[in-house]
Design a protein around this motif. Structure first.
Motif, PDB file in Angstrom:
ATOM      1  N   GLY A 172       0.817  -1.211   0.000  1.00 44.95           N
ATOM      2  CA  GLY A 172       0.000   0.000   0.000  1.00 44.95           C
ATOM      3  C   GLY A 172       0.845   1.254   0.000  1.00 44.95           C
ATOM      4  O   GLY A 172       0.556   2.227  -0.711  1.00 44.95           O
ATOM      5  N   PHE A 173       1.928   1.240   0.787  1.00 46.70           N
ATOM      6  CA  PHE A 173       2.827   2.393   0.840  1.00 46.70           C
ATOM      7  C   PHE A 173       3.483   2.619  -0.522  1.00 46.70           C
ATOM      8  O   PHE A 173       3.586   3.765  -0.988  1.00 46.70           O
ATOM      9  N   LEU A 174       3.924   1.546  -1.168  1.00 41.12           N
ATOM     10  CA  LEU A 174       4.577   1.672  -2.473  1.00 41.12           C
ATOM     11  C   LEU A 174       3.612   2.220  -3.523  1.00 41.12           C
ATOM     12  O   LEU A 174       3.971   3.082  -4.332  1.00 41.12           O
ATOM     13  N   VAL A 175       2.378   1.727  -3.509  1.00 42.79           N
ATOM     14  CA  VAL A 175       1.388   2.192  -4.486  1.00 42.79           C
ATOM     15  C   VAL A 175       1.108   3.682  -4.294  1.00 42.79           C
ATOM     16  O   VAL A 175       1.145   4.465  -5.248  1.00 42.79           O
ATOM     17  N   LEU A 176       0.846   4.083  -3.039  1.00 41.47           N
ATOM     18  CA  LEU A 176       0.588   5.499  -2.767  1.00 41.47           C
ATOM     19  C   LEU A 176       1.807   6.356  -3.115  1.00 41.47           C
ATOM     20  O   LEU A 176       1.675   7.444  -3.680  1.00 41.47           O
ATOM     21  N   GLY A 177       2.984   5.849  -2.771  1.00 42.07           N
ATOM     22  CA  GLY A 177       4.202   6.606  -3.046  1.00 42.07           C
ATOM     23  C   GLY A 177       4.433   6.825  -4.531  1.00 42.07           C
ATOM     24  O   GLY A 177       4.765   7.939  -4.964  1.00 42.07           O
ATOM     25  N   VAL A 178       4.263   5.776  -5.321  1.00 41.25           N
ATOM     26  CA  VAL A 178       4.458   5.899  -6.774  1.00 41.25           C
ATOM     27  C   VAL A 178       3.427   6.851  -7.376  1.00 41.25           C
ATOM     28  O   VAL A 178       3.757   7.691  -8.231  1.00 41.25           O
ATOM     29  N   LEU A 179       2.172   6.745  -6.925  1.00 35.65           N
ATOM     30  CA  LEU A 179       1.138   7.652  -7.419  1.00 35.65           C
ATOM     31  C   LEU A 179       1.473   9.105  -7.074  1.00 35.65           C
ATOM     32  O   LEU A 179       1.246  10.021  -7.884  1.00 35.65           O
ATOM     33  N   ALA A 180       2.037   9.321  -5.873  1.00 33.02           N
ATOM     34  CA  ALA A 180       2.414  10.683  -5.475  1.00 33.02           C
ATOM     35  C   ALA A 180       3.589  11.180  -6.312  1.00 33.02           C
ATOM     36  O   ALA A 180       3.639  12.350  -6.713  1.00 33.02           O
ATOM     37  N   ILE A 181       4.542  10.311  -6.601  1.00 27.42           N
ATOM     38  CA  ILE A 181       5.728  10.705  -7.355  1.00 27.42           C
ATOM     39  C   ILE A 181       5.357  11.146  -8.775  1.00 27.42           C
ATOM     40  O   ILE A 181       5.917  12.118  -9.303  1.00 27.42           O
ATOM     41  N   VAL A 182       4.395  10.434  -9.373  1.00 21.89           N
ATOM     42  CA  VAL A 182       3.995  10.795 -10.748  1.00 21.89           C
ATOM     43  C   VAL A 182       2.889  11.852 -10.757  1.00 21.89           C
ATOM     44  O   VAL A 182       2.433  12.275 -11.830  1.00 21.89           O
ATOM     45  N   GLY A 183       2.425  12.301  -9.560  1.00 20.07           N
ATOM     46  CA  GLY A 183       1.445  13.379  -9.488  1.00 20.07           C
ATOM     47  C   GLY A 183       0.025  12.964  -9.760  1.00 20.07           C
ATOM     48  O   GLY A 183      -0.782  13.790 -10.212  1.00 20.07           O
ATOM     49  N   TRP A 184      -0.311  11.712  -9.499  1.00 20.03           N
ATOM     50  CA  TRP A 184      -1.662  11.221  -9.788  1.00 20.03           C
ATOM     51  C   TRP A 184      -2.570  11.201  -8.561  1.00 20.03           C
ATOM     52  O   TRP A 184      -3.698  10.721  -8.632  1.00 20.03           O
ATOM     53  N   LEU A 185      -2.088  11.705  -7.440  1.00 24.54           N
ATOM     54  CA  LEU A 185      -2.941  11.804  -6.259  1.00 24.54           C
ATOM     55  C   LEU A 185      -3.520  13.209  -6.164  1.00 24.54           C
ATOM     56  O   LEU A 185      -2.843  14.184  -6.514  1.00 24.54           O
ATOM     57  N   PRO A 186      -4.746  13.335  -5.671  1.00 22.53           N
ATOM     58  CA  PRO A 186      -5.329  14.676  -5.540  1.00 22.53           C
ATOM     59  C   PRO A 186      -4.581  15.510  -4.511  1.00 22.53           C
ATOM     60  O   PRO A 186      -4.076  14.984  -3.515  1.00 22.53           O
ATOM     61  N   ASN A 187      -4.477  16.781  -4.758  1.00 19.06           N
ATOM     62  CA  ASN A 187      -3.843  17.744  -3.851  1.00 19.06           C
ATOM     63  C   ASN A 187      -2.349  17.491  -3.636  1.00 19.06           C
ATOM     64  O   ASN A 187      -1.779  17.877  -2.609  1.00 19.06           O
ATOM     65  N   THR A 188      -1.723  16.790  -4.562  1.00 20.64           N
ATOM     66  CA  THR A 188      -0.275  16.577  -4.475  1.00 20.64           C
ATOM     67  C   THR A 188       0.373  16.937  -5.805  1.00 20.64           C
ATOM     68  O   THR A 188      -0.238  16.782  -6.863  1.00 20.64           O
ATOM     69  N   GLU A 189       1.583  17.438  -5.730  1.00 19.52           N
ATOM     70  CA  GLU A 189       2.334  17.760  -6.924  1.00 19.52           C
ATOM     71  C   GLU A 189       3.511  16.801  -7.058  1.00 19.52           C
ATOM     72  O   GLU A 189       4.144  16.445  -6.065  1.00 19.52           O
ATOM     73  N   ALA A 190       3.779  16.390  -8.294  1.00 19.78           N
ATOM     74  CA  ALA A 190       4.907  15.500  -8.522  1.00 19.78           C
ATOM     75  C   ALA A 190       6.200  16.209  -8.125  1.00 19.78           C
ATOM     76  O   ALA A 190       6.483  17.301  -8.612  1.00 19.78           O
ATOM     77  N   PRO A 191       7.011  15.588  -7.223  1.00 17.83           N
ATOM     78  CA  PRO A 191       8.223  16.261  -6.753  1.00 17.83           C
ATOM     79  C   PRO A 191       9.368  16.244  -7.757  1.00 17.83           C
ATOM     80  O   PRO A 191      10.359  16.948  -7.590  1.00 17.83           O
ATOM     81  N   GLY A 192       9.215  15.407  -8.806  1.00 17.01           N
ATOM     82  CA  GLY A 192      10.327  15.280  -9.741  1.00 17.01           C
ATOM     83  C   GLY A 192      11.534  14.671  -9.052  1.00 17.01           C
ATOM     84  O   GLY A 192      11.412  13.835  -8.156  1.00 17.01           O
ATOM     85  N   LEU A 193      12.716  15.113  -9.447  1.00 22.20           N
ATOM     86  CA  LEU A 193      13.946  14.577  -8.876  1.00 22.20           C
ATOM     87  C   LEU A 193      14.610  15.564  -7.918  1.00 22.20           C
ATOM     88  O   LEU A 193      15.780  15.400  -7.557  1.00 22.20           O
ATOM     89  N   SER A 194      13.851  16.567  -7.491  1.00 23.71           N
ATOM     90  CA  SER A 194      14.451  17.629  -6.683  1.00 23.71           C
ATOM     91  C   SER A 194      15.046  17.111  -5.374  1.00 23.71           C
ATOM     92  O   SER A 194      16.095  17.581  -4.936  1.00 23.71           O
ATOM     93  N   ASN A 195      14.383  16.155  -4.739  1.00 24.44           N
ATOM     94  CA  ASN A 195      14.907  15.639  -3.477  1.00 24.44           C
ATOM     95  C   ASN A 195      16.063  14.661  -3.670  1.00 24.44           C
ATOM     96  O   ASN A 195      16.804  14.380  -2.722  1.00 24.44           O
ATOM     97  N   LEU A 196      16.197  14.137  -4.896  1.00 25.20           N
ATOM     98  CA  LEU A 196      17.296  13.212  -5.179  1.00 25.20           C
ATOM     99  C   LEU A 196      18.549  13.937  -5.651  1.00 25.20           C
ATOM    100  O   LEU A 196      19.673  13.493  -5.373  1.00 25.20           O
TER     101      LEU A 196
END
Length: 484
Positions: free
Chosen positions: A187-211
């Motif tokens: 569940g954590f991986l699914v939510l995390g991947v969706l957040a990374i690609v910006g597919w969750l509501p009210n979230t922006e894709a972070p890109g590679l800025s933190n990496l």
């Protein structure tokens, strides 16, 4: 390496026999149960290495190495993958409750089996006390009116009782514990991947800025990666339990081969995938890495994230305690069965459980758990240091044993090689050299050095006992030969 054969040549008298039938030192049969199913074995392998360390300690590793912790985990994962492949090869060929302890004895002699077995028993009894104390601390947070020591006592009593039941009940409990942990990770991986690609509501894709930002991918350089490797290398401990459990499954050889094949790469996915999600969504220098999973879930607006993770970590701790107690009792049983421990430990009850071995292993766990509550700095810290590098020595013994026994198998009974180590013997030598390098790195790390030195002292003491026992055996054999 036929189950009835012993090593050939002049070394036969000193080398331990190839593991044979489950008999005790008195020649009587000491049969364990055989009711673990393939699904139990698979989930035991999957859940064995997913302990609380993954949920709690990941943040410390990221803070040490930055995004470069992914390299640390990748290096550690390769090492663990190769060690488990070697152990799986031996366990599939000759499934035994003593697992790597019996293989060390078969390869190098009884002294090696004694040393590896009791070294492992010491390690897991200390670790299960850590798990009991950690679970008690979480429960104390839910019910602050109940003292932590009482929670530790109750938890140890409950899981001692559970391990005294049939091995099938152990398999079922671990199956459901592992299921909770795996569902949480997925569940954590699914939510995390969706957040990374910006597919969750009210979230922006972070890109590679933190990496790539905040000092780059390696903000602390390769020194940080090496420090991270030392921090995460031992977080995979627990995988070896599945090869101990193989002896109590309904088709030991095939079940352990299947479990090792299917589980190891999934665990690597869980570890590396989770760390990649955290490192992508949170800056490595964030002050919120103390509970990285909670921080990520809170950022994703998951309701009650902290409470959800408390339940998951609590489950992970109980699962680890349960499997560690199982592993300790079976190792003690195996040592006793081979004449390397007190004879009562090899007695098996009518339900197929070595109850005295369970009680003996849990008794030390009771004591250590209470020491962790009452004198964590004065006493328990030294006990914990004494097992800090123990897993490294176990892995080294596995690789060295496989190097010897693989050749013996190919010569005597190649049909038993249901699972083969890749690139033998080159990758086996690679693992031995890599483990030696990690030991050297630990000597130059201020945090890891006390753990390595304390572990070396424990190993030296156990090895000393083993060598004295062997010297006495040889003396008795010489005296007996003179009489005749």
């Amino acid at each position: 390496m036929s189950s009835q054969q012993t090593p050939e040549g002049p070394a036969a008298a000193e080398a331990g026999p190839t593991p044979g039938p489950e008999t005790g030192p008195d020649g009587a049969h000491h049969h364990l149960g055989h009711s673990l199913k393939p699904r139990h074995m698979t989930m035991l392998a999957l859940g064995g290495a997913i302990g609380a360390g993954l949920f709690v300690s990941t943040g410390a590793g990221i803070h040490t190495a930055g995004p470069g912790i992914l390299i640390s985990y990748a290096l550690a994962s390769v090492l663990v993958l190769l060690v488990m492949r070697m152990l799986g090869e031996m366990a599939a060929a000759v499934p035994r409750s003593g697992s790597f302890s019996e293989y060390a004895g078969a390869a190098f002699g009884r002294w090696a089996g004694f040393t590896v077995g009791w070294m492992y028993w010491w390690m897991v009894t200390i670790v299960l006390a850590v798990e009991a104390s950690g679970a008690a601390a979480i429960a104390h947070g839910w019910l602050p009116g109940v003292p932590i020591w009482l929670f530790s006592l109750v938890i140890m009593l409950v899981f001692t009782g559970a391990n005294l039941l049939t091995v099938r009940s152990f398999g079922e409990s671990e199956f459901w514990f592992a299921t909770v942990k795996i569902l949480a990770i997925v569940g954590f991986l699914v939510l995390g991947v969706l957040a990374i690609v910006g597919w969750l509501p009210n979230t922006e894709a972070p890109g590679l800025s933190n990496l790539t930002g905040h000092g780059g991918f390696l903000p602390n350089g390769w020194d940080g990666v090496i420090a991270g490797l030392l921090a995460v290398a031992f977080s995979f401990g627990g995988l070896e339990i599945v090869t101990i459990a193989a002896a109590e499954s309904n088709d030991p050889a095939r079940n352990v081969a299947r479990a090792v094949r299917t589980a190891v790469w999934r665990i690597l996915l869980f570890y590396i995938g989770s760390v990649a999600v955290i490192a992508t969504l949170l800056p490595w220098d964030s002050d919120r890495l103390g509970s990285p999973y909670v921080s990520v879930l809170e950022d994703l607006d998951v309701p009650g994230a902290a409470h959800v993770m408390d339940v998951v970590v609590f489950t992970a701790l109980l699962s680890a305690l349960n499997s560690m107690l199982y592993g300790a009792s079976r190792m003690a049983f195996s040592l006793s069965r081979r004449g390397e421990g007190p004879r009562p430990l090899s007695r098996v009850a009518g339900n197929g459980v070595p109850r005295i071995a369970v009680l003996a292993s849990s008794a030390f766990g009771f004591l250590a758990a209470l020491l962790n509550v009452w004198w964590p700095e004065q006493v328990f810290k030294h006990l914990l240091n004494s097992v800090g590098a123990m897993l490294l020595f176990v892995w080294f013994a596995i690789a060295a044993s496989q190097l010897v026994l693989r050749r013996r198998l190919e010569r005597e009974d190649p049909d038993r090689l249901l699972l083969r180590m890749w690139g033998f013997p080159y990758l086996t030598w690679f693992v031995l050299l890599a483990l030696t390098a990690v030991s050297i790195l630990m000597m130059f790390d201020a945090d890891a050095r006390p753990q390595l030195l304390s572990s070396v002292v424990v190993v030296a003491v156990v090895l000393g006992f083993a060598l004295v026992r062997e010297a006495r055996r040889r003396d008795l054999r010489r005296r007996a030969a003179r009489r005749f």
